[in-house]
Design an enzyme around this catalytic site. Structure first.
Site, PDB file in Angstrom:
ATOM      1  N   PHE A   1      -2.559  -9.259   3.488  1.00 21.92           N
ATOM      2  CA  PHE A   1      -2.612 -10.642   3.957  1.00 21.92           C
ATOM      3  C   PHE A   1      -3.344 -10.820   5.283  1.00 21.92           C
ATOM      4  O   PHE A   1      -3.591 -11.927   5.708  1.00 21.92           O
ATOM      5  CB  PHE A   1      -1.185 -11.174   4.104  1.00 21.92           C
ATOM      6  N   GLY A   2      -3.629  -9.702   5.940  1.00 20.31           N
ATOM      7  CA  GLY A   2      -4.293  -9.809   7.233  1.00 20.31           C
ATOM      8  C   GLY A   2      -4.057  -8.553   8.041  1.00 20.31           C
ATOM      9  O   GLY A   2      -3.504  -7.564   7.535  1.00 20.31           O
ATOM     10  N   GLU A   3      -4.464  -8.617   9.312  1.00 29.93           N
ATOM     11  CA  GLU A   3      -4.356  -7.418  10.145  1.00 29.93           C
ATOM     12  C   GLU A   3      -2.919  -7.110  10.545  1.00 29.93           C
ATOM     13  O   GLU A   3      -2.083  -8.004  10.634  1.00 29.93           O
ATOM     14  CB  GLU A   3      -5.163  -7.638  11.430  1.00 29.93           C
TER      15      GLU A   3
ATOM     16  N   ASP B   1       8.943   0.822  -5.035  1.00 31.94           N
ATOM     17  CA  ASP B   1       7.685   1.408  -4.560  1.00 31.94           C
ATOM     18  C   ASP B   1       7.958   2.397  -3.433  1.00 31.94           C
ATOM     19  O   ASP B   1       7.248   2.414  -2.433  1.00 31.94           O
ATOM     20  CB  ASP B   1       6.729   0.278  -4.113  1.00 31.94           C
TER      21      ASP B   1
ATOM     22  N   GLY C   1      -3.202  -5.013   6.263  1.00 31.16           N
ATOM     23  CA  GLY C   1      -2.325  -5.362   5.152  1.00 31.16           C
ATOM     24  C   GLY C   1      -3.115  -6.252   4.218  1.00 31.16           C
ATOM     25  O   GLY C   1      -4.242  -6.644   4.545  1.00 31.16           O
TER      26      GLY C   1
ATOM     27  N   LYS D   1       2.446  -8.377  12.017  1.00 33.59           N
ATOM     28  CA  LYS D   1       1.653  -8.588  10.800  1.00 33.59           C
ATOM     29  C   LYS D   1       1.196 -10.028  10.804  1.00 33.59           C
ATOM     30  O   LYS D   1       2.017 -10.931  11.013  1.00 33.59           O
ATOM     31  CB  LYS D   1       2.517  -8.353   9.565  1.00 33.59           C
TER      32      LYS D   1
ATOM     33  N   ASN E   1       4.865   4.353   2.152  1.00 39.03           N
ATOM     34  CA  ASN E   1       5.684   3.188   2.514  1.00 39.03           C
ATOM     35  C   ASN E   1       6.855   3.538   3.421  1.00 39.03           C
ATOM     36  O   ASN E   1       7.801   2.753   3.559  1.00 39.03           O
ATOM     37  CB  ASN E   1       6.176   2.495   1.244  1.00 39.03           C
TER      38      ASN E   1
ATOM     39  N   GLY F   1      -3.762  -1.506  11.678  1.00 36.42           N
ATOM     40  CA  GLY F   1      -3.818  -1.311  10.229  1.00 36.42           C
ATOM     41  C   GLY F   1      -4.231  -2.588   9.533  1.00 36.42           C
ATOM     42  O   GLY F   1      -4.422  -3.635  10.170  1.00 36.42           O
TER      43      GLY F   1
HETATM   44  P1  AMP Z   1       1.567  -2.633   5.429  1.00 33.57           P
HETATM   45  O1  AMP Z   1       0.830  -3.881   5.136  1.00 33.57           O
HETATM   46  O2  AMP Z   1       3.023  -2.861   5.718  1.00 33.57           O
HETATM   47  O3  AMP Z   1       1.385  -1.567   4.375  1.00 33.57           O
HETATM   48  O4  AMP Z   1       0.953  -2.042   6.788  1.00 33.57           O
HETATM   49  C1  AMP Z   1      -0.362  -1.523   6.855  1.00 33.57           C
HETATM   50  C2  AMP Z   1      -0.428  -0.393   7.856  1.00 33.57           C
HETATM   51  O5  AMP Z   1      -0.078  -0.867   9.164  1.00 33.57           O
HETATM   52  C3  AMP Z   1       0.562   0.751   7.581  1.00 33.57           C
HETATM   53  O6  AMP Z   1       0.050   1.700   6.709  1.00 33.57           O
HETATM   54  C4  AMP Z   1       0.798   1.319   8.961  1.00 33.57           C
HETATM   55  O7  AMP Z   1      -0.212   2.244   9.305  1.00 33.57           O
HETATM   56  C5  AMP Z   1       0.673   0.106   9.862  1.00 33.57           C
HETATM   57  N1  AMP Z   1       2.004  -0.449  10.165  1.00 33.57           N
HETATM   58  C6  AMP Z   1       2.703  -1.368   9.470  1.00 33.57           C
HETATM   59  N2  AMP Z   1       3.890  -1.631  10.038  1.00 33.57           N
HETATM   60  C7  AMP Z   1       3.957  -0.865  11.139  1.00 33.57           C
HETATM   61  C8  AMP Z   1       4.961  -0.660  12.170  1.00 33.57           C
HETATM   62  N3  AMP Z   1       6.114  -1.319  12.132  1.00 33.57           N
HETATM   63  N4  AMP Z   1       4.688   0.212  13.151  1.00 33.57           N
HETATM   64  C9  AMP Z   1       3.525   0.890  13.166  1.00 33.57           C
HETATM   65  N5  AMP Z   1       2.552   0.749  12.236  1.00 33.57           N
HETATM   66  C10 AMP Z   1       2.766  -0.098  11.231  1.00 33.57           C
END
Ligand code: AMP
Length: 348
Positions: A83-85, A197, A81, A104, A202, A79
């Site tokens: 700030f980065g991958e 949020d 985010g 993250k 989320n 995925g």
């Molecule tokens: P976020 O920056 O937290 O919104 O994460 C971006 C994307 O990464 C999310 O929409 C999920 O698809 C994936 N992701 C984030 N955290 C997790 C996790 N703990 N386990 C699996 N996928 C995740």
């Protein structure tokens, strides 16, 4: 801990021994027992805003464990985010078995504020320990890139997961997911943390269909959320999920989280449908103000629709508390026939 329980049991035994005695032995013991329990087992452990730390690095090391980069194996990108991958991978801590994790990363070229905001999420997450809150394993701050390591949730975010599996779950499975989210939110509200949020995007889902609340942050969460839009007063708010008083005058409370929870219920029961469909944010605000509410999703049990509608009461004090939501959902799960009556399809 086990040691604390041992102490309490010993104290209770002594307490009983002296209970029927008069005199100073009794009062000193009961006093010390009361003191011990109050100090060691405070009824409410409250959330500490990392901003209260002058040095953000102190906050992060207070609430998150530093992991050595050699314990991490990155496997693939899952995925993106702000700030980065976000990657999946493996964590092997010394003396422990290897476990799957989400990683993250903070991409190179960040500012000091970005680093602080990125790690702020870990400082918050690290204070929570609950089966329905995403669990922080630790952080890597001593080498680059900076990383946040959390438990891995095989089925990703709830909105995408539901859209991919449209119509595939039993009502009991859906209510089980909602029960989990409500339980996580009850914990957060007890800790004095307001999420701001809460939305299906989320929530993360693991391979056992357990739903966990994620995306913690301060200003960051809303800045990062593509659903959040600027209001006339300059705040960035995910309009469709937000209670009217939070939109109008930024009154974010656990009661406004309950409103958002009602929207999440609607998203779950409609398998990831967009709340208020293609209506514009301005039209949503106006409609809600004029007492319009989302109609019951197709095949939604009436009992659940009533609960959603309760979460969307204009008067925030009339909305149910998360505690009550959990109890009601538990009752419905224990008595599945209570979920048989479905909302009138002409309602849609
Ligand atoms: P976020 O920056 O937290 O919104 O994460 C971006 C994307 O990464 C999310 O929409 C999920 O698809 C994936 N992701 C984030 N955290 C997790 C996790 N703990 N386990 C699996 N996928 C995740």
């Amino acid at each position: 801990s086990k040691l604390q329980y041992f102490f309490v049991i010993v104290l209770i035994k002594i307490f009983y021994k002296y209970m029927f005695c008069e005199g100073p032995g009794f009062s000193i013991l009961s006093l010390s027992l009361a003191l011990f329990i109050t100090v060691k087992f405070p009824a409410v452990r409250t959330y500490i805003d990392p901003h209260t730390y002058e040095d953000p690095n102190q906050a992060i090391h207070e609430f998150a464990k530093e992991i050595d980069v050699s314990c991490i194996t990155i496997e693939r990108v899952i995925g993106a985010g702000e700030f980065g991958e976000v990657c999946s991978g493996l964590l092997r801590l010394p003396g422990k078995r290897e476990i799957p994790v989400a990683i993250k990363t903070l991409k190179a070229g960040y500012t000091e504020k970005q680093r602080r905001d990125f790690l702020g999420e870990a400082s918050i997450m690290g204070q929570f320990e609950h089966p329905n809150i995403i669990h922080l394993k630790g952080v890597i701050t001593k080498s680059k890139p900076v990383m946040i390591i959390t438990e891995y949730m095989e089925n990703g975010s709830l909105d995408t997961f539901l859209k991919k599996n449209d119509g595939q779950f039993t009502v009991i499975q859906l209510v089980g997911m909602l029960r989990g989210i409500a339980s996580g939110m009850r914990y957060l509200s007890e800790m004095g943390y307001v999420h701001r949020d809460l939305a299906a995007r989320n929530i993360l889902v693991n391979s056992n269909l357990v739903c966990k609340v994620s995306d913690f942050g301060l200003s960051r969460v809303l800045e990062d959320d593509p659903e959040a839009a600027y209001t006339t007063r300059g705040g960035k708010i995910p309009i469709r999920w937000t209670a009217p008083e939070a939109i109008a005058y930024r009154k974010f409370t656990s009661a406004s989280d309950v409103w958002s929870y009602g929207i999440v219920m609607w998203e779950v029961m409609s398998y990831g449908e967009r709340p208020y469909w293609e209506m514009s944010n301005q039209d949503v605000i106006k409609a809600v103000e004029e007492n319009y509410r989302l109609p019951g999703p197709m095949d939604c049990p009436t009992a659940l629709y009533h609960l959603m509608m309760d979460c969307w009461q204009k008067d925030r004090n009339s909305r149910p508390k998360f505690e009550e939501i959990v109890s009601l959902l538990d009752k419905l799960i224990r008595n599945p026939s209570s979920l048989k009556g479905l909302v009138n399809s002409s309602n849609r």
